[in-house]
Enzyme design. Structure first.
Site, mmCIF file in Angstrom:
data_model
loop_
_atom_site.group_PDB
_atom_site.id
_atom_site.type_symbol
_atom_site.label_atom_id
_atom_site.label_comp_id
_atom_site.label_asym_id
_atom_site.label_seq_id
_atom_site.Cartn_x
_atom_site.Cartn_y
_atom_site.Cartn_z
ATOM 1 N N HIS A 204 0.802 -1.235 0.000
ATOM 2 C CA HIS A 204 0.000 0.000 0.000
ATOM 3 C C HIS A 204 0.830 1.279 0.000
ATOM 4 C CE1 HIS A 204 1.047 -0.190 4.255
ATOM 5 N NE2 HIS A 204 0.763 1.088 4.316
HETATM 6 C C1 UD1 Z 1 -1.609 5.369 6.540
HETATM 7 C C2 UD1 Z 1 -0.270 5.773 7.155
HETATM 8 C C3 UD1 Z 1 0.750 4.662 6.891
HETATM 9 C C4 UD1 Z 1 0.241 3.318 7.332
HETATM 10 C C5 UD1 Z 1 -1.110 3.049 6.692
HETATM 11 C C6 UD1 Z 1 -1.695 1.738 7.119
HETATM 12 C C7 UD1 Z 1 0.197 8.190 7.154
HETATM 13 C C8 UD1 Z 1 1.004 9.253 6.528
HETATM 14 N N1 UD1 Z 1 0.242 6.979 6.562
HETATM 15 O O1 UD1 Z 1 -1.446 5.311 5.139
HETATM 16 O O2 UD1 Z 1 1.925 4.955 7.599
HETATM 17 O O3 UD1 Z 1 1.152 2.303 6.944
HETATM 18 O O4 UD1 Z 1 -1.987 4.119 7.065
HETATM 19 O O5 UD1 Z 1 -2.880 1.512 6.472
HETATM 20 O O6 UD1 Z 1 -0.449 8.439 8.141
HETATM 21 N N2 UD1 Z 1 -9.009 4.926 2.828
HETATM 22 C C9 UD1 Z 1 -10.247 4.337 2.831
HETATM 23 N N3 UD1 Z 1 -10.736 3.914 4.030
HETATM 24 C C10 UD1 Z 1 -10.058 4.066 5.196
HETATM 25 C C11 UD1 Z 1 -8.790 4.688 5.161
HETATM 26 C C12 UD1 Z 1 -8.291 5.109 3.960
HETATM 27 O O7 UD1 Z 1 -10.889 4.181 1.814
HETATM 28 O O8 UD1 Z 1 -10.564 3.646 6.250
HETATM 29 C C13 UD1 Z 1 -8.464 5.374 1.531
HETATM 30 C C14 UD1 Z 1 -8.716 6.822 1.282
HETATM 31 O O9 UD1 Z 1 -9.109 6.984 -0.023
HETATM 32 C C15 UD1 Z 1 -7.376 7.487 1.489
HETATM 33 C C16 UD1 Z 1 -6.396 6.368 1.206
HETATM 34 O O10 UD1 Z 1 -7.076 5.161 1.525
HETATM 35 O O11 UD1 Z 1 -7.184 8.586 0.673
HETATM 36 C C17 UD1 Z 1 -5.159 6.472 2.030
HETATM 37 O O12 UD1 Z 1 -5.444 6.622 3.414
HETATM 38 P P1 UD1 Z 1 -4.507 7.500 4.380
HETATM 39 O O13 UD1 Z 1 -4.949 7.410 5.768
HETATM 40 O O14 UD1 Z 1 -4.322 8.848 3.792
HETATM 41 O O15 UD1 Z 1 -3.100 6.809 4.234
HETATM 42 P P2 UD1 Z 1 -2.676 5.288 4.151
HETATM 43 O O16 UD1 Z 1 -2.167 5.026 2.791
HETATM 44 O O17 UD1 Z 1 -3.737 4.367 4.679
#
Ligand code: UD1
Length: 365
Positions: free
Chosen positions: A205
């Site tokens: 991811h």
């Molecule tokens: C975040 C953490 C990363 C961790 C990861 C585990 C930061 C900078 N990054 O990255 O260190 O390894 O979490 O998962 O904090 N989304 C959903 N549903 C959710 C959460 C996210 O659909 O419940 C989608 C959203 O479209 C979002 C994307 O996933 O834009 C990324 O989510 P985000 O929390 O920004 O970062 P992660 O890539 O999950």
């Protein structure tokens, strides 16, 4: 002592769970759980509260997804109100996600002490958002709880006072050891029609692997080769799912008959999937540590690791996004030539107990 414990994203939940448990055992400590809502999907959040028997959050900020600046700022605005109302004696943050730095920065401006769990880890790669979060959080926190000696060294090199640093071990491993027996009863292998040691488990991811189509395709090509030799099971992260759609990679994946994408799994199911696998392919941070404890070979699809102890002592191998290297290391394991590791010091299930005892010994009020 009133303590606000912050969680936001999936890898935070298993780190905070044993800390809350240990705090509850000590009458002088009153833990309050704050969930920023950085992760909000059932698979990314609720499943973990259920599996880990975490109490529902006392305070939910519901910030959701956004750009780094917007997400971090939203958390700060909402957390500031919480601090004004709750007036805690201490804020506890874990890991390296945006919620970690946002809440730390907000608390220190009110002169509220912050304890950072899993301090001092460094990948020395500042293009990783987490590396920035780690450096900033450590530089302004008051109690730095570390998982290994490398972390202590990193903090000392950055000029952080020795008095702030406490080597306590790994809280994520506390949770793993507590749940491994329960996880062994998970029906996930049956559900996915898998036999022990007959598949590789995959997670992917990181923005550096999935946000650039060229890199993502190169990695998928490696999986395309590996799945000819062994089944690959891939519980998918929402970010990766989105990119597959965006880049139009569904067809390519469909042609890989032994490559199975499933929804993101809860804690117990994923622990079972990992522990029965032949090996793990990942770009996660925590999974490098979990596989070391489980003695399962781990191939890490990143150029660096902030957890070098998993390479020097554990079962981890770093291969980056190099197609040939990913294939070569996977084939070695399939042929039975896997790396054997040992268990790092203090990864013994007692890290949270050490942390709670140290906090109790400090006069924070
Ligand atoms: C975040 C953490 C990363 C961790 C990861 C585990 C930061 C900078 N990054 O990255 O260190 O390894 O979490 O998962 O904090 N989304 C959903 N549903 C959710 C959460 C996210 O659909 O419940 C989608 C959203 O479209 C979002 C994307 O996933 O834009 C990324 O989510 P985000 O929390 O920004 O970062 P992660 O890539 O999950």
């Amino acid at each position: 002592m009133k303590i606000l414990n912050v969680v936001g994203a999936r890898p935070n939940f298993m780190k905070i769970a044993p800390i809350i448990d240990e705090m509850k055992k000590r009458s002088k400590l009153t833990p309050i759980l704050v969930h920023t809502g950085q992760h909000y999907d059932k698979e990314m959040s609720k499943l973990f509260f259920d599996d880990l028997k975490l109490p529902p959050p006392d305070i939910y900020l519901g910030v959701g997804s956004a750009s780094h600046a917007v997400q971090t700022a939203k958390i700060m605005v909402k957390f500031e109100k919480v601090l004004l109302k709750e007036k805690p004696d201490l804020v506890v943050v874990v890991g390296d996600v945006n919620s970690t730095i946002a809440c730390t920065l907000t608390a220190v401006k009110f002169f509220i002490p912050v304890a950072h769990i899993e301090a001092g880890l460094r990948s020395f790669d500042r293009t990783m958002p987490e590396e920035i979060n780690r450096i900033l959080t450590d530089s302004i926190s008051d109690y730095l709880f570390t998982t290994c000696h490398d972390a202590n060294k990193n903090l000392l090199k950055e000029g952080i006072s020795k008095d702030k640093i406490h080597f306590v071990g790994n809280v994520m491993i506390d949770t793993l050891l507590k749940h491994i027996k329960k996880a062994s009863h998970s029906g996930i292998l049956k559900k996915l029609n898998l036999q022990p040691k007959d598949y590789a488990a995959l997670t992917l991811h990181r923005p550096s692997n999935v946000d650039d189509k060229k890199v993502f395709v190169r990695i998928l090509d490696a999986f395309g080769e590996i799945q000819k030799k062994i089944k690959i099971v891939f519980p998918i992260h929402p970010r990766t799912k989105k990119r597959i759609e965006e880049f139009g990679l569904n067809n390519k994946i469909r042609k890989m008959k032994n490559f199975k994408i499933v929804d993101a799994l809860g804690y117990l199911d994923f622990l079972k999937l990992m522990s029965e696998s032949k090996f793990v392919l990942t770009d996660s941070g925590g999974i490098q540590e979990e596989t070391t404890i489980l003695k399962i070979p781990c191939i890490t699809l990143r150029e660096t690791t902030e957890r070098p102890i998993t390479v020097t002592e554990g079962t981890n191998i770093i291969v980056g996004s190099n197609k040939e290297k990913i294939i070569k290391e996977s084939l070695k394991i399939i042929k039975g030539k896997e790396k054997k590791g040992k268990i790092p010091k203090f990864w013994d299930g007692k890290a949270a107990e050490r942390i709670a005892n140290i906090l109790l010994s400090k006069d924070l009020r």
